[in-house]
Structure formats: C-alpha cells, structure tokens
Design a protein around this motif. Sequence first.
Motif, PDB file in Angstrom:
ATOM      1  N   VAL A 159      10.176   6.329  -6.025  1.00 25.76           N
ATOM      2  CA  VAL A 159      10.099   5.845  -7.396  1.00 25.76           C
ATOM      3  C   VAL A 159      10.251   4.282  -7.462  1.00 25.76           C
ATOM      4  O   VAL A 159       9.477   3.484  -7.800  1.00 25.76           O
ATOM      5  N   ASN A 160      11.374   3.826  -6.673  1.00 30.02           N
ATOM      6  CA  ASN A 160      11.771   2.505  -6.614  1.00 30.02           C
ATOM      7  C   ASN A 160      12.118   2.162  -5.426  1.00 30.02           C
ATOM      8  O   ASN A 160      13.266   2.413  -4.982  1.00 30.02           O
ATOM      9  N   VAL A 161      11.434   1.623  -4.542  1.00 24.13           N
ATOM     10  CA  VAL A 161      11.728   1.144  -3.132  1.00 24.13           C
ATOM     11  C   VAL A 161      13.073   0.248  -3.129  1.00 24.13           C
ATOM     12  O   VAL A 161      13.618   0.295  -2.079  1.00 24.13           O
ATOM     13  N   LEU A 162      13.261  -0.501  -4.258  1.00 25.44           N
ATOM     14  CA  LEU A 162      14.290  -1.399  -4.406  1.00 25.44           C
ATOM     15  C   LEU A 162      15.602  -0.648  -4.694  1.00 25.44           C
ATOM     16  O   LEU A 162      16.583  -1.223  -4.851  1.00 25.44           O
ATOM     17  N   LYS A 220      11.844 -10.116   1.926  1.00 28.81           N
ATOM     18  CA  LYS A 220      11.337  -8.925   2.679  1.00 28.81           C
ATOM     19  C   LYS A 220      11.257  -8.032   1.311  1.00 28.81           C
ATOM     20  O   LYS A 220      10.374  -7.313   1.546  1.00 28.81           O
ATOM     21  N   GLN A 221      11.948  -7.740   0.373  1.00 33.45           N
ATOM     22  CA  GLN A 221      11.532  -6.955  -0.772  1.00 33.45           C
ATOM     23  C   GLN A 221      10.205  -7.657  -1.468  1.00 33.45           C
ATOM     24  O   GLN A 221       9.566  -6.715  -1.912  1.00 33.45           O
ATOM     25  N   PHE A 222      10.104  -8.750  -1.498  1.00 37.16           N
ATOM     26  CA  PHE A 222       9.096  -9.419  -2.130  1.00 37.16           C
ATOM     27  C   PHE A 222       7.605  -8.964  -1.688  1.00 37.16           C
ATOM     28  O   PHE A 222       6.837  -8.346  -2.036  1.00 37.16           O
ATOM     29  N   GLU A 223       7.912  -8.838  -0.166  1.00 35.26           N
ATOM     30  CA  GLU A 223       6.620  -8.549   0.580  1.00 35.26           C
ATOM     31  C   GLU A 223       6.465  -6.885   0.302  1.00 35.26           C
ATOM     32  O   GLU A 223       5.297  -6.522   0.160  1.00 35.26           O
ATOM     33  N   GLU A 224       7.398  -6.212   0.526  1.00 37.61           N
ATOM     34  CA  GLU A 224       7.389  -4.657   0.582  1.00 37.61           C
ATOM     35  C   GLU A 224       7.089  -4.100  -1.037  1.00 37.61           C
ATOM     36  O   GLU A 224       6.316  -3.363  -1.136  1.00 37.61           O
ATOM     37  N   ARG A 225       7.830  -4.652  -2.134  1.00 36.85           N
ATOM     38  CA  ARG A 225       7.594  -4.186  -3.515  1.00 36.85           C
ATOM     39  C   ARG A 225       6.461  -4.814  -4.246  1.00 36.85           C
ATOM     40  O   ARG A 225       5.557  -4.378  -4.920  1.00 36.85           O
ATOM     41  N   PHE A 226       6.473  -6.225  -4.000  1.00 33.24           N
ATOM     42  CA  PHE A 226       5.630  -6.841  -5.100  1.00 33.24           C
ATOM     43  C   PHE A 226       4.063  -7.411  -4.312  1.00 33.24           C
ATOM     44  O   PHE A 226       3.016  -7.110  -4.953  1.00 33.24           O
ATOM     45  N   PHE A 264      -2.906 -10.656  -4.144  1.00 36.00           N
ATOM     46  CA  PHE A 264      -2.120 -11.219  -5.072  1.00 36.00           C
ATOM     47  C   PHE A 264      -1.189 -10.174  -5.583  1.00 36.00           C
ATOM     48  O   PHE A 264      -1.416  -8.995  -5.195  1.00 36.00           O
ATOM     49  N   ILE A 265      -0.070 -10.620  -6.272  1.00 40.86           N
ATOM     50  CA  ILE A 265       0.989  -9.673  -6.669  1.00 40.86           C
ATOM     51  C   ILE A 265       0.303  -8.407  -7.715  1.00 40.86           C
ATOM     52  O   ILE A 265       0.663  -7.034  -7.211  1.00 40.86           O
ATOM     53  N   ILE A 266      -0.753  -8.856  -8.446  1.00 49.68           N
ATOM     54  CA  ILE A 266      -0.999  -7.678  -9.341  1.00 49.68           C
ATOM     55  C   ILE A 266      -2.548  -7.208  -8.659  1.00 49.68           C
ATOM     56  O   ILE A 266      -3.044  -6.021  -9.299  1.00 49.68           O
ATOM     57  N   ARG A 272       1.812 -13.156   6.591  1.00 46.49           N
ATOM     58  CA  ARG A 272       1.341 -12.475   5.457  1.00 46.49           C
ATOM     59  C   ARG A 272       1.665 -13.546   4.057  1.00 46.49           C
ATOM     60  O   ARG A 272       1.049 -13.679   3.239  1.00 46.49           O
ATOM     61  N   LEU A 273       2.786 -13.767   4.069  1.00 51.26           N
ATOM     62  CA  LEU A 273       3.077 -14.763   3.058  1.00 51.26           C
ATOM     63  C   LEU A 273       2.379 -16.101   3.093  1.00 51.26           C
ATOM     64  O   LEU A 273       1.964 -16.681   2.215  1.00 51.26           O
ATOM     65  N   MET A 274       2.177 -16.493   4.364  1.00 45.59           N
ATOM     66  CA  MET A 274       1.597 -17.795   4.590  1.00 45.59           C
ATOM     67  C   MET A 274       0.100 -17.673   3.925  1.00 45.59           C
ATOM     68  O   MET A 274      -0.423 -18.507   3.254  1.00 45.59           O
ATOM     69  N   GLU A 275      -0.509 -16.492   4.494  1.00 44.70           N
ATOM     70  CA  GLU A 275      -1.948 -16.288   3.693  1.00 44.70           C
ATOM     71  C   GLU A 275      -1.834 -16.435   2.097  1.00 44.70           C
ATOM     72  O   GLU A 275      -2.837 -16.792   1.755  1.00 44.70           O
ATOM     73  N   TRP A 276      -0.842 -15.567   1.840  1.00 46.25           N
ATOM     74  CA  TRP A 276      -0.795 -15.494   0.274  1.00 46.25           C
ATOM     75  C   TRP A 276      -0.428 -16.900  -0.241  1.00 46.25           C
ATOM     76  O   TRP A 276      -1.300 -17.331  -1.302  1.00 46.25           O
ATOM     77  N   ARG A 277       0.224 -17.734   0.318  1.00 44.57           N
ATOM     78  CA  ARG A 277       0.259 -19.043  -0.310  1.00 44.57           C
ATOM     79  C   ARG A 277      -0.943 -19.827  -0.172  1.00 44.57           C
ATOM     80  O   ARG A 277      -1.392 -20.503  -1.308  1.00 44.57           O
ATOM     81  N   ARG A 278      -1.724 -19.757   0.850  1.00 45.50           N
ATOM     82  CA  ARG A 278      -3.034 -20.482   1.032  1.00 45.50           C
ATOM     83  C   ARG A 278      -3.939 -19.977  -0.180  1.00 45.50           C
ATOM     84  O   ARG A 278      -4.682 -20.961  -0.888  1.00 45.50           O
TER      85      ARG A 278
END
Lengths: 244, 261
Positions: free
Chosen positions: A48-51, B164-170, B176-178, B209-215
């Motif tokens: 549900v929430n990986v965080l 790490k959480q940014f890449e995994e969850r978002f 892009f994020i959405i 992966r982050l670098m690609e996103w930044r571009r």
Amino acid sequence: MGLELYLDLLSQPCRALYIFARSNGIPFEFKQVELMKGQHRTEEFQKVNVLMKVPALRDGSFTLAESIAILLYLARKFKTPDHWYPSDLQKRARVDEYLSWQHVNIRGKGSKLFLMKVLLPLLTGQPLPPEKLESVTEELNVVLKQFEEKFLQDKPFIAGSEVSLADLVALVELMQPVGAGYNLFEERPKLAEWRRRVEEAVGKQLFQEAHEGILNVKNLTADKIAPELLEHFKHQLLKQASQN
Amino acid sequence: MGLELYLDLLSQPCRSIYIFARSNNIPFEFKQVELFKDSVLGKKPAAGSGAEQPRTGPSNSEGASKVSLLKKVPALKDGDFTLAECTAILLYLSRKYKTPDHWYPSDIQKRAQVDEYLSWHHANIRANAPKTMWIKVLIPLFTGQPLPSEKLQEVMEGLSTSLKQFEERFLQDKAFIIGSEISLADLVAIVELMQPVGVGCDIFEDRPRLMEWRRRVEDAVGKELFFQAHEMILNIKELSNIQIDPQLKEHLAPMLMKMLK
C-alpha cells in the motif's frame, strides 16, 4: 472492495483523516496499522505504501500516501462542503499556505516534543534531561506564536469565518504535545477558543473519540512495543531528535 | 499595480516560482530580495546576466517583510492580497492564470500524485538538500571554520535515502512524477536538487535515471530559462569572496555552530 484508510490514531495526520472522513459521512474501511507493533513495516502494508508510513489510502488499485494529499483527494472525490477547501481563490490560498508551512513548524516541533518527552524515555528507559525538554518546548512556543500571529490572527478560523482543512490539520497536531503532558492551551485563551470552535465544527464526540488514544498515551509502556522493534525505533527516534 | 513576486534566486522555492511564472508567461514584477545583502550585510555577489535583469530595490526587503511576516522569500503580492509559501503561491498562480492542465492535472488521481509529492518534499528532499549549502559554503564563510566532513556525510546520507525513496515511490519508471507530462511536483523537486549541485555535491552523477529526468524537466520548462534561474546558485562559490563584517561574523557564529551540532 471500497475505499480503505490505513490508520493509527496515535498519529496526528491519521486523526485528521479519520475525523474528516467520519465528519463528512465518507464510507471507508478502517484498516488499523499499529505502529507500536511494527505493522507499518510488513510486506503487506508496503504494497500500500512502500515508504512504510501512515496514513495511507487504497481506492481500488489506486494507492496514496501523505495526509494532505489524501484529505484533498477525499474532498474532491466526495465533493465535501466548500468551506473545507474553499473554491474562492484567495481563501483556498490561505489554506494551502498553512498546510505548507505546518510541515516543519507546528508538525515538526509538536512531533519533536512528543518524541522527546514520551517516546525516547519509553524506549531508552532514560528520563529526558530537563534542559532538553525546555529547549524543545521553547521551539514549539515560537511556532505557536507564529501560528497565532500570522495564521489565526483575530479570525475565528484560519481561512476566515468557517472551518477548513487547515484548522483540522493544525488542531490534531497540537493535541500531540497535549497528549505528552504539555497543556499548551492553558495560557493561550485565543487558541483555546479556536480549539473549541474546531471541535464543535467537526463534532465534539467524534473529536474526543479520535483523541482517546493519544490522550492516554502515558499508559503506554515499553512492553507494549514489539521487542524486535525496540532497537530500530530507538535508532530512528534518536536520529529524528537530532534533526529539525 | 499588478502582480509582484518577491524573490531571491539563491533560494530554491523562489526558483520554482520564477521558472513557473516565466515559463507560462505570467506577467509579474520581479522584486529582487537579496537575502545576503539584506540579512547579513555582505557585499552583493555578481548579479546573474540574462535576458531579463532583475531590478534591485533597496526597499524590496522591507516590502517583502510586509508581505510575509515570517520568511522573506518567496512572497506574492496581488493588489491587497499577500501570500507566502511556495506551494501556495504556485497553486494560486496556476489557478488564477489558468495554466495548462498538466501542471496541476484536473484528473483527481494525477492531482493527488502531485499533492503527495509536494507534501512529502518538505520533510524529505527539502530537509537535507539545503543543508549542503550551509555546510559547504555558508558555515565556513561565517565561522571561518573549515568544512565539517562528518556533518556533510550525515547530510549526504540523509539526502541519499530521500533520493532513493524519490526514485522508488515518486518517479519510478515514468518520464515525470505523474506520468508522461511535467507537473509542479517535478519543478519543485528539481530546483531543490540543484542546491547541492551548486555547492559541488553533484547528486546526479551516479544516478542516470535522475539525470535523464532532469534533462526532461529542463527541456520542458526551457533550457535557457532553467539556466538563467540557476545562474546564481551555480556560481555560488563566488560568495566565498564576499567580505563579511567581522562583528557580524561574531554575532552569527554561535547560531551557525548550533546548526552544525
């Protein structure tokens, strides 16, 4: 399978969600996630929430974390009364402003006080040195002053004449230090009045029900915490205490 | 008197607002606030060049204080209406000027994903990224003490966890994020991550992966605008050449040392 809300009412953002959903008659399944038992760290909950944080929402295949995001999602999906998140651009901006500011301020300092006054001594078995308590209380006092002067001012509620998400989010956070034994409403009559108004707006009984756990948190003893989690919690909390 | 935005481009939230407004051709008066000049009385660092020269106004700092009782920047003034907090300002602008849907999608699930990032950002990316500047540039500048390496390591570890959480969850495997289009979430994230880059901690280096996103984000807002907004922070090392009043150093040092502990 309808809407599921994953909650532990010891957590402030969970209380905001619980109160908001119940107050608006939003149908949901209450999925208890007991933090003290480490239920937020199970594989099942991570789906549900990986965080590994509460609150979390699951609506069909859609999952969502972060109480602010969930509150707004519910407000939109269930078309709750306008005052919760006013359609008036400027009033809405006032709500957004508070919801943004509060993360590191009211929430940050209130949580820190709770952590240091209740959780750390519980987990380490060591009392909190009085200077530390004084220092963290002072930090909270500073943001309380800012809250009164900048956000509440002389208005009945943050956005004006009606309660909004901002008030709800603010009040549940302020109840955390109260649960820890710091009655911050005592010498702040304006805040106490505002609190009464918010409680009435959501329903006194519902408010009290949501806060029963936190107001009795002093009864929490170390043996209620899953032993395998003690070390992990201790480590995590010590780190948190040194931040912010 | 139209829309006024009180900004200092050394500040991350100011950059996201600046880029958003310019990228969407929102007409505004740029009220330059120089946090260092106004707060610490150092000499002004070399101003960034670019298509639009921000106006320097000695009264802007006071103006900003009237707008925002708390932090000076960013702040918005729209007639009698004043507003602080980056997220609130971005949302207000997107609504008032009816910017393209992808910035804050009307689809409630996509919108929730933007809200989710904007909320999580505060206590995570924004908790650690700014500290890199304090530790690598500001604290040595003000206290005359060399860079505390364990402190920096602590901050970088915290930032690493958040990334790490940014890449995994978002971000995951999306552009892009959405999903396939840029939103406010990407903009708010990227400006924050440019802060460590500016002070020499290139967090994109080992993260393709982050670098690609930044571009992709730079392309979406316009590369020239992106670099113009970041000129000051990318030249932050020049700040080390500022002469700080020794009395001021003495005054600020204890507070800064506290931040270090």
